[in-house]
Design a protein around this motif. Structure first.
Motif, PDB file in Angstrom:
ATOM      1  N   GLU A   1       0.841  -1.193   0.000  1.00 25.60           N
ATOM      2  CA  GLU A   1       0.000   0.000   0.000  1.00 25.60           C
ATOM      3  C   GLU A   1       0.881   1.249   0.000  1.00 25.60           C
ATOM      4  OE1 GLU A   1      -3.195   0.295  -0.229  1.00 25.60           O
ATOM      5  OE2 GLU A   1      -3.647  -1.854  -0.209  1.00 25.60           O
ATOM      6  N   PRO A   2       0.562   2.240  -0.845  1.00 24.98           N
ATOM      7  CA  PRO A   2       1.367   3.471  -0.884  1.00 24.98           C
ATOM      8  C   PRO A   2       1.495   4.136   0.478  1.00 24.98           C
ATOM      9  CG  PRO A   2      -0.163   3.401  -2.735  1.00 24.98           C
ATOM     10  CD  PRO A   2      -0.532   2.260  -1.830  1.00 24.98           C
ATOM     11  N   SER A   3       0.470   3.985   1.304  1.00 27.78           N
ATOM     12  CA  SER A   3       0.479   4.645   2.612  1.00 27.78           C
ATOM     13  C   SER A   3       1.526   4.063   3.563  1.00 27.78           C
ATOM     14  CB  SER A   3      -0.908   4.537   3.259  1.00 27.78           C
ATOM     15  OG  SER A   3      -1.286   3.174   3.402  1.00 27.78           O
ATOM     16  N   VAL A   4       1.987   2.829   3.299  1.00 28.38           N
ATOM     17  CA  VAL A   4       2.980   2.219   4.191  1.00 28.38           C
ATOM     18  C   VAL A   4       4.318   1.989   3.499  1.00 28.38           C
ATOM     19  CG1 VAL A   4       1.204   1.071   5.565  1.00 28.38           C
ATOM     20  CG2 VAL A   4       2.250  -0.142   3.651  1.00 28.38           C
ATOM     21  N   ALA A   5       4.395   2.274   2.195  1.00 26.97           N
ATOM     22  CA  ALA A   5       5.628   2.011   1.446  1.00 26.97           C
ATOM     23  C   ALA A   5       6.816   2.752   2.041  1.00 26.97           C
ATOM     24  CB  ALA A   5       5.445   2.389  -0.018  1.00 26.97           C
ATOM     25  N   ASN A   6       6.622   4.013   2.423  1.00 27.30           N
ATOM     26  CA  ASN A   6       7.731   4.778   2.988  1.00 27.30           C
ATOM     27  C   ASN A   6       8.105   4.268   4.375  1.00 27.30           C
ATOM     28  OD1 ASN A   6       9.554   7.170   2.779  1.00 27.30           O
ATOM     29  ND2 ASN A   6       8.422   7.802   4.607  1.00 27.30           N
ATOM     30  N   THR A   7       7.098   3.866   5.140  1.00 25.55           N
ATOM     31  CA  THR A   7       7.356   3.339   6.483  1.00 25.55           C
ATOM     32  C   THR A   7       8.196   2.072   6.432  1.00 25.55           C
ATOM     33  OG1 THR A   7       5.254   4.245   7.264  1.00 25.55           O
ATOM     34  CG2 THR A   7       6.253   2.518   8.604  1.00 25.55           C
ATOM     35  N   LEU A   8       7.949   1.242   5.421  1.00 26.96           N
ATOM     36  CA  LEU A   8       8.624  -0.059   5.320  1.00 26.96           C
ATOM     37  C   LEU A   8       9.755  -0.056   4.294  1.00 26.96           C
ATOM     38  CD1 LEU A   8       5.520  -2.447   5.430  1.00 26.96           C
ATOM     39  CD2 LEU A   8       6.891  -1.585   7.331  1.00 26.96           C
ATOM     40  N   LYS A   9      10.247   1.115   3.909  1.00 22.76           N
ATOM     41  CA  LYS A   9      11.241   1.177   2.831  1.00 22.76           C
ATOM     42  C   LYS A   9      12.519   0.406   3.165  1.00 22.76           C
ATOM     43  CE  LYS A   9      13.163   5.662   4.289  1.00 22.76           C
ATOM     44  NZ  LYS A   9      13.440   7.054   3.851  1.00 22.76           N
ATOM     45  N   TYR A  10      12.842   0.280   4.450  1.00 20.78           N
ATOM     46  CA  TYR A  10      14.040  -0.467   4.847  1.00 20.78           C
ATOM     47  C   TYR A  10      13.926  -1.936   4.444  1.00 20.78           C
ATOM     48  CZ  TYR A  10      17.869  -2.034   7.892  1.00 20.78           C
ATOM     49  OH  TYR A  10      19.032  -2.574   8.377  1.00 20.78           O
ATOM     50  N   TYR A  11      12.698  -2.450   4.426  1.00 22.12           N
ATOM     51  CA  TYR A  11      12.458  -3.856   4.094  1.00 22.12           C
ATOM     52  C   TYR A  11      12.096  -4.034   2.620  1.00 22.12           C
ATOM     53  CZ  TYR A  11      11.965  -3.344   9.085  1.00 22.12           C
ATOM     54  OH  TYR A  11      12.188  -2.992  10.390  1.00 22.12           O
TER      55      TYR A  11
END
Length: 375
Positions: free
Chosen positions: A318-328
């Protein structure tokens, strides 16, 4: 299906051209089995003479072929082999058209036909080159598939046997797994609360995991800062930290060693930052334990089945969480390894680090790891 009309034409023309064996060749063409069913005593037909003698239909087919209009070219070459049954080049071009549009079985049958009945022509030689190369590629593909399957089986056996061995080994003591590093400079040592939290978390690990770490030589170091554990690494860039070094890294895994720091250093003036809460250090422990298990089990994160699940999951982030999970979600294999470690950490009890987002984003990958590790 596309070439069935062509085979009927070939059967009709060849039955006229090859006395005594034409009907056998015709049946072979209709059965899509040219090489095996053609008459054993059939003689090669003489190929058409020079390119200048080729018909206008043939020249039109060549022009369309050179323009990469392969379907249209096929229609011309089909007419040519009907009117010029000994035109080896027409059969060859027809075969190549089928190869170019992706109908490899039809192309192979036609190339085999050219080799069998026009062996001493340039078209026959080129057809043989294609068939030889095709056979080599198929053999290599089969060998690669077999090697991949064998590797996957070895990884699975290694995983199962490793966990079985761990489960039956005498439990490792906390003191044998966890070592506390003393401060090297004028800074606080690791707090008693932090040490107790790490030892408590290790003690709560499943027995199979705890003993897996022990039997594979993995040790856990709780240190005031990364510099206290290893001064030489503090200026090295840490993976995924976008320019940050190990000075600001709270934990890492390397060479069967899990290092958990209570504090980090400022990247600029190298001042010591405030201590992490004990539960934050425990979450780091779970993540780095995931790296340790991945490494000791020959790289689960690099297996084909993990890559498949990971790519399927990451394709629907989801685009809304892509930045949050970018490390993974790093594009290199680093993303796979970090995701694997984090998901194993979740299975071991990790909380407060994007737990909800990770479970929702990587359901297939999490399910695979849970089944593979028995957690």
């Amino acid at each position: 299906m596309k070439l069935r009309p062509v085979f009927i034409v070939l059967a009709a023309t060849v039955s006229i051209s090859f006395a005594g064996s034409g009907s056998a060749i015709g049946r072979a063409l209709l059965q899509n089995d040219l090489a095996l069913s053609a008459g054993a005593n059939a003689k090669a037909a003489p190929a058409s003479a020079s390119p200048a003698a080729k018909s206008q239909a043939f020249q039109n087919g060549v022009s369309l072929f050179n323009a990469k209009r392969f379907d249209e070219a096929s229609a011309y070459f089909t007419n040519v082999v009907k009117s010029e049954p000994t035109n080896a080049e027409a059969y060859y071009y027809l075969a190549t058209c089928q190869a170019m549009v992706g109908d490899e079985p039809a192309a192979k049958r036609l190339y085999e036909y050219v080799v069998k009945y026009f062996p001493d022509t340039p078209a026959g030689a080129s057809s043989k080159q294609y068939l030889d190369a095709h056979a080599t590629l198929n053999a290599k593909a089969a060998e690669a598939n077999a090697a991949t399957t064998q590797k996957q089986m070895k990884q699975l056996v290694s995983t199962i046997e490793g966990l079985k061995k761990s489960a039956t080994t005498a439990p490792a003591s906390l003191n044998s797994l966890v070592e506390v590093v003393r401060a090297r400079a004028d800074r606080p040592n690791v707090s008693a609360e932090a040490v107790a939290a790490i030892k408590g978390a290790v003690d709560k690990l499943p027995p199979s995991v705890k003993n897996f770490l022990w039997t594979h030589g993995v040790r856990i170091y709780v240190t005031p800062t990364v510099e206290d554990y290893s001064p030489g690494v503090k200026y090295q860039e840490a993976r995924g930290y976008e320019g940050g070094t190990y000075k600001s890294c709270p934990a890492f895994y390397h060479n069967r060693k899990i290092v958990i720091a209570e504090r980090t250093m400022d990247e600029g003036d190298e001042s010591i930052r405030d201590a992490f809460p004990p539960n934050s250090m425990v979450n780091s422990l779970y993540h780095e334990t995931g790296h340790a298990m991945d490494f000791c089990l020959d790289g689960i994160s690099h297996s084909d089945e993990f890559k498949h699940a990971y790519l399927l999951d990451s394709a629907h982030v989801e685009p809304s969480v892509a930045n949050t999970l970018k490390y993974y979600l790093q594009k290199s294999e680093d993303g796979q390894e970090e995701c694997c470690a984090e998901l194993i950490g979740l299975l071991l009890g990790q909380t407060e680090r994007h737990t909800t987002e990770m479970r929702a984003t990587f359901p297939l990958t999490l399910k695979l790891l849970k089944a593979k590790l028995g957690l």
